[in-house]
Design a protein around this motif. Structure first.
Motif, PDB file in Angstrom:
ATOM      1  N   LEU A 160      17.204  32.326   8.540  1.00  0.00           N
ATOM      2  CA  LEU A 160      15.802  31.939   8.583  1.00  0.00           C
ATOM      3  C   LEU A 160      14.877  32.986   7.989  1.00  0.00           C
ATOM      4  CD1 LEU A 160      14.623  33.071  11.963  1.00  0.00           C
ATOM      5  CD2 LEU A 160      16.944  32.213  11.885  1.00  0.00           C
ATOM      6  N   PRO A 161      13.681  32.538   7.585  1.00  0.00           N
ATOM      7  CA  PRO A 161      12.655  33.457   7.071  1.00  0.00           C
ATOM      8  C   PRO A 161      11.820  34.013   8.230  1.00  0.00           C
ATOM      9  CG  PRO A 161      11.900  31.197   6.841  1.00  0.00           C
ATOM     10  CD  PRO A 161      13.265  31.140   7.472  1.00  0.00           C
ATOM     11  N   PHE A 162      10.584  34.352   7.962  1.00  0.00           N
ATOM     12  CA  PHE A 162       9.684  34.928   8.969  1.00  0.00           C
ATOM     13  C   PHE A 162       9.444  33.925  10.104  1.00  0.00           C
ATOM     14  CE2 PHE A 162       5.460  35.956  10.669  1.00  0.00           C
ATOM     15  CZ  PHE A 162       5.635  37.297  10.967  1.00  0.00           C
ATOM     16  N   ILE A 163       9.549  34.413  11.353  1.00  0.00           N
ATOM     17  CA  ILE A 163       9.381  33.548  12.523  1.00  0.00           C
ATOM     18  C   ILE A 163       7.922  33.517  12.959  1.00  0.00           C
ATOM     19  CG2 ILE A 163       9.945  33.251  14.963  1.00  0.00           C
ATOM     20  CD1 ILE A 163      12.654  34.467  14.418  1.00  0.00           C
ATOM     21  N   ILE A 164       7.406  32.302  13.163  1.00  0.00           N
ATOM     22  CA  ILE A 164       6.067  32.112  13.722  1.00  0.00           C
ATOM     23  C   ILE A 164       6.212  31.506  15.117  1.00  0.00           C
ATOM     24  CG2 ILE A 164       3.875  30.876  13.518  1.00  0.00           C
ATOM     25  CD1 ILE A 164       4.200  30.970  10.508  1.00  0.00           C
ATOM     26  N   GLN A 165       5.685  32.201  16.113  1.00  0.00           N
ATOM     27  CA  GLN A 165       5.789  31.706  17.486  1.00  0.00           C
ATOM     28  C   GLN A 165       4.729  30.643  17.737  1.00  0.00           C
ATOM     29  OE1 GLN A 165       6.938  34.643  20.644  1.00  0.00           O
ATOM     30  NE2 GLN A 165       6.220  36.121  19.135  1.00  0.00           N
ATOM     31  N   THR A 166       5.168  29.426  17.909  1.00  0.00           N
ATOM     32  CA  THR A 166       4.252  28.318  18.148  1.00  0.00           C
ATOM     33  C   THR A 166       4.996  27.131  18.744  1.00  0.00           C
ATOM     34  OG1 THR A 166       2.730  26.730  17.107  1.00  0.00           O
ATOM     35  CG2 THR A 166       4.575  27.517  15.771  1.00  0.00           C
ATOM     36  N   ASP A 167       4.277  26.347  19.538  1.00  0.00           N
ATOM     37  CA  ASP A 167       4.847  25.109  20.074  1.00  0.00           C
ATOM     38  C   ASP A 167       4.715  23.960  19.080  1.00  0.00           C
ATOM     39  OD1 ASP A 167       5.668  26.032  22.628  1.00  0.00           O
ATOM     40  OD2 ASP A 167       3.580  26.017  23.298  1.00  0.00           O
ATOM     41  N   GLU A 168       3.963  24.185  18.025  1.00  0.00           N
ATOM     42  CA  GLU A 168       3.775  23.125  17.041  1.00  0.00           C
ATOM     43  C   GLU A 168       5.061  22.873  16.257  1.00  0.00           C
ATOM     44  OE1 GLU A 168       0.499  23.807  14.459  1.00  0.00           O
ATOM     45  OE2 GLU A 168      -0.963  24.013  16.094  1.00  0.00           O
ATOM     46  N   LYS A 169       5.284  21.610  15.948  1.00  0.00           N
ATOM     47  CA  LYS A 169       6.441  21.229  15.156  1.00  0.00           C
ATOM     48  C   LYS A 169       6.015  21.008  13.708  1.00  0.00           C
ATOM     49  CE  LYS A 169       9.628  20.908  18.419  1.00  0.00           C
ATOM     50  NZ  LYS A 169      10.111  19.612  18.920  1.00  0.00           N
ATOM     51  N   GLY A 170       6.824  21.496  12.790  1.00  0.00           N
ATOM     52  CA  GLY A 170       6.590  21.252  11.377  1.00  0.00           C
ATOM     53  C   GLY A 170       7.639  20.294  10.852  1.00  0.00           C
ATOM     54  N   LYS A 171       7.718  20.185   9.543  1.00  0.00           N
ATOM     55  CA  LYS A 171       8.786  19.409   8.920  1.00  0.00           C
ATOM     56  C   LYS A 171       9.911  20.384   8.581  1.00  0.00           C
ATOM     57  CE  LYS A 171       9.911  16.443   5.000  1.00  0.00           C
ATOM     58  NZ  LYS A 171       9.417  15.831   3.735  1.00  0.00           N
ATOM     59  N   LEU A 172      11.037  20.228   9.252  1.00  0.00           N
ATOM     60  CA  LEU A 172      12.137  21.165   9.076  1.00  0.00           C
ATOM     61  C   LEU A 172      12.886  20.878   7.782  1.00  0.00           C
ATOM     62  CD1 LEU A 172      13.684  23.499  10.547  1.00  0.00           C
ATOM     63  CD2 LEU A 172      15.342  21.753  11.189  1.00  0.00           C
ATOM     64  N   ALA A 173      13.107  21.930   7.000  1.00  0.00           N
ATOM     65  CA  ALA A 173      13.895  21.822   5.770  1.00  0.00           C
ATOM     66  C   ALA A 173      15.160  22.656   5.932  1.00  0.00           C
ATOM     67  CB  ALA A 173      13.089  22.317   4.577  1.00  0.00           C
ATOM     68  N   VAL A 174      16.276  22.109   5.464  1.00  0.00           N
ATOM     69  CA  VAL A 174      17.572  22.776   5.571  1.00  0.00           C
ATOM     70  C   VAL A 174      18.215  22.814   4.191  1.00  0.00           C
ATOM     71  CG1 VAL A 174      19.811  22.807   6.725  1.00  0.00           C
ATOM     72  CG2 VAL A 174      17.825  21.836   7.905  1.00  0.00           C
ATOM     73  N   SER A 175      18.793  23.949   3.841  1.00  0.00           N
ATOM     74  CA  SER A 175      19.468  24.084   2.554  1.00  0.00           C
ATOM     75  C   SER A 175      20.702  24.960   2.704  1.00  0.00           C
ATOM     76  CB  SER A 175      18.535  24.702   1.514  1.00  0.00           C
ATOM     77  OG  SER A 175      19.240  25.020   0.316  1.00  0.00           O
ATOM     78  N   MET A 176      21.749  24.618   1.978  1.00  0.00           N
ATOM     79  CA  MET A 176      22.942  25.451   1.959  1.00  0.00           C
ATOM     80  C   MET A 176      22.892  26.481   0.827  1.00  0.00           C
ATOM     81  SD  MET A 176      24.698  24.681   4.531  1.00  0.00           S
ATOM     82  CE  MET A 176      26.015  25.798   4.051  1.00  0.00           C
ATOM     83  N   LYS A 204      31.212  26.183  10.673  1.00  0.00           N
ATOM     84  CA  LYS A 204      31.712  27.191   9.740  1.00  0.00           C
ATOM     85  C   LYS A 204      30.889  27.223   8.450  1.00  0.00           C
ATOM     86  CE  LYS A 204      36.311  27.399  11.717  1.00  0.00           C
ATOM     87  NZ  LYS A 204      37.778  27.430  11.506  1.00  0.00           N
ATOM     88  N   LYS A 205      29.578  27.005   8.626  1.00  0.00           N
ATOM     89  CA  LYS A 205      28.642  27.073   7.514  1.00  0.00           C
ATOM     90  C   LYS A 205      27.415  27.878   7.926  1.00  0.00           C
ATOM     91  CE  LYS A 205      30.130  22.726   5.417  1.00  0.00           C
ATOM     92  NZ  LYS A 205      29.741  21.352   4.984  1.00  0.00           N
ATOM     93  N   SER A 206      26.596  28.232   6.927  1.00  0.00           N
ATOM     94  CA  SER A 206      25.451  29.126   7.149  1.00  0.00           C
ATOM     95  C   SER A 206      24.181  28.546   6.543  1.00  0.00           C
ATOM     96  CB  SER A 206      25.740  30.513   6.562  1.00  0.00           C
ATOM     97  OG  SER A 206      26.953  31.015   7.036  1.00  0.00           O
ATOM     98  N   PRO A 207      23.630  27.495   7.128  1.00  0.00           N
ATOM     99  CA  PRO A 207      22.446  26.875   6.548  1.00  0.00           C
ATOM    100  C   PRO A 207      21.198  27.757   6.646  1.00  0.00           C
ATOM    101  CG  PRO A 207      22.881  25.974   8.726  1.00  0.00           C
ATOM    102  CD  PRO A 207      24.066  26.835   8.371  1.00  0.00           C
ATOM    103  N   PHE A 208      20.352  27.639   5.624  1.00  0.00           N
ATOM    104  CA  PHE A 208      19.009  28.216   5.669  1.00  0.00           C
ATOM    105  C   PHE A 208      18.081  27.151   6.250  1.00  0.00           C
ATOM    106  CE2 PHE A 208      20.933  30.322   1.955  1.00  0.00           C
ATOM    107  CZ  PHE A 208      20.586  31.653   2.148  1.00  0.00           C
ATOM    108  N   VAL A 209      17.133  27.558   7.110  1.00  0.00           N
ATOM    109  CA  VAL A 209      16.162  26.614   7.656  1.00  0.00           C
ATOM    110  C   VAL A 209      14.762  27.184   7.518  1.00  0.00           C
ATOM    111  CG1 VAL A 209      17.782  25.581   9.282  1.00  0.00           C
ATOM    112  CG2 VAL A 209      16.394  27.526   9.999  1.00  0.00           C
ATOM    113  N   ALA A 210      13.783  26.290   7.373  1.00  0.00           N
ATOM    114  CA  ALA A 210      12.390  26.697   7.283  1.00  0.00           C
ATOM    115  C   ALA A 210      11.496  25.531   7.705  1.00  0.00           C
ATOM    116  CB  ALA A 210      12.034  27.148   5.868  1.00  0.00           C
ATOM    117  N   SER A 211      10.283  25.846   8.104  1.00  0.00           N
ATOM    118  CA  SER A 211       9.293  24.818   8.446  1.00  0.00           C
ATOM    119  C   SER A 211       8.365  24.628   7.246  1.00  0.00           C
ATOM    120  CB  SER A 211       8.471  25.238   9.663  1.00  0.00           C
ATOM    121  OG  SER A 211       9.297  25.446  10.790  1.00  0.00           O
ATOM    122  N   LEU A 212       8.151  23.372   6.874  1.00  0.00           N
ATOM    123  CA  LEU A 212       7.275  23.065   5.754  1.00  0.00           C
ATOM    124  C   LEU A 212       5.948  22.493   6.229  1.00  0.00           C
ATOM    125  CD1 LEU A 212       9.877  21.441   3.344  1.00  0.00           C
ATOM    126  CD2 LEU A 212       9.192  23.830   3.501  1.00  0.00           C
TER     127      LEU A 212
END
Length: 212
Positions: A160-176, A204-212
């Motif tokens: 993951l990239p920089f973490i933002i502490q929030t209860d808000e939900k974004g649109k989650l993006a996942v990429s290998m 046994k995989k390492s996905p990248f995740v981010a909020s858009l």
């Protein structure tokens, strides 16, 4: 509900861990959390058991993992403390094998490299900056991944990239291939990480995740 599944949590008091705990309990899991100073931990729930101890201690890890079906770690390296990532990985995998536990989900930064990555130039620069400025910490985290990947368990490393502490939900993006965004909301990260307990897509995989 998931009360028949007991999850061990390491890193429950951290930025990501706090939201992870809430998500697990919301989703009906039984949770055991390893806490170094339980007297300072305020979250209570009928399905939560606090285990006092340190991840550096094998007996503490054994007590934590007794009766568990899966393990989630949001453990990070604290400033001015001994290196912890590779030692924690060694202890966790050892006790998981001892108890026959197969599912392990853990988070780390996007700077950890995995064969097949196709990072953008910008993310390569970020990774190189981390290696230049925190070489010992990054190397220890890379060793931790190598230890887990070599183990006979069903692991998922969530990057993951920089973490933002929030209860808000974004649109989650996942990429290998590469990190798809600049930030990740703690609520999105918790939901995705908890979802991996029973999901099989990223075993046994390492996905990248981010909020858009």
């Amino acid at each position: 509900m998931n009360q028949h599944i007991t999850v061990a949590v390491i890193g429950a008091t951290g930025k990501a861990g706090k939201y992870l705990m809430k998500q697990l309990l919301k989703d009906g899991y039984t949770v055991k959390a390893l806490i170094r100073k339980p007297e300072a931990y305020i979250l209570t729930h009928p399905s939560l058991q606090i285990i006092e101890g340190d991840i550096q201690s094998i007996p503490a890890v054994q007590k934590l993992l007794t009766g568990c079906d899966a393990v989630i770690s949001t453990l990070g390296q604290l400033k001015d403390e001994p290196l912890i990532s590779s030692l924690a990985a060694t202890n966790i995998i050892s006790v998981m094998n001892e108890y026959g536990i197969k599912r392990y989900v853990f988070i780390c930064g996007l700077n950890i490299d995995v064969p097949g990555d196709k990072k953008s130039e910008a993310n390569i620069v970020k990774s190189e900056w981390m290696r230049s400025n925190f070489p010992v910490v990054v190397a220890d985290k890379q060793r931790a991944f190598d230890i887990v990947a070599a183990g006979n368990i069903n692991w998922t490393m969530v990057r993951l990239p920089f973490i933002i502490q929030t209860d808000e939900k974004g649109k989650l993006a996942v990429s290998m291939d590469d990190c798809p965004g600049e930030n990740i909301n703690t609520s999105d990260l918790a939901e995705f990480s908890v979802g991996q307990i029973t999901a099989t897509k990223y075993i046994k995989k390492s996905p990248f995740v981010a909020s858009l």
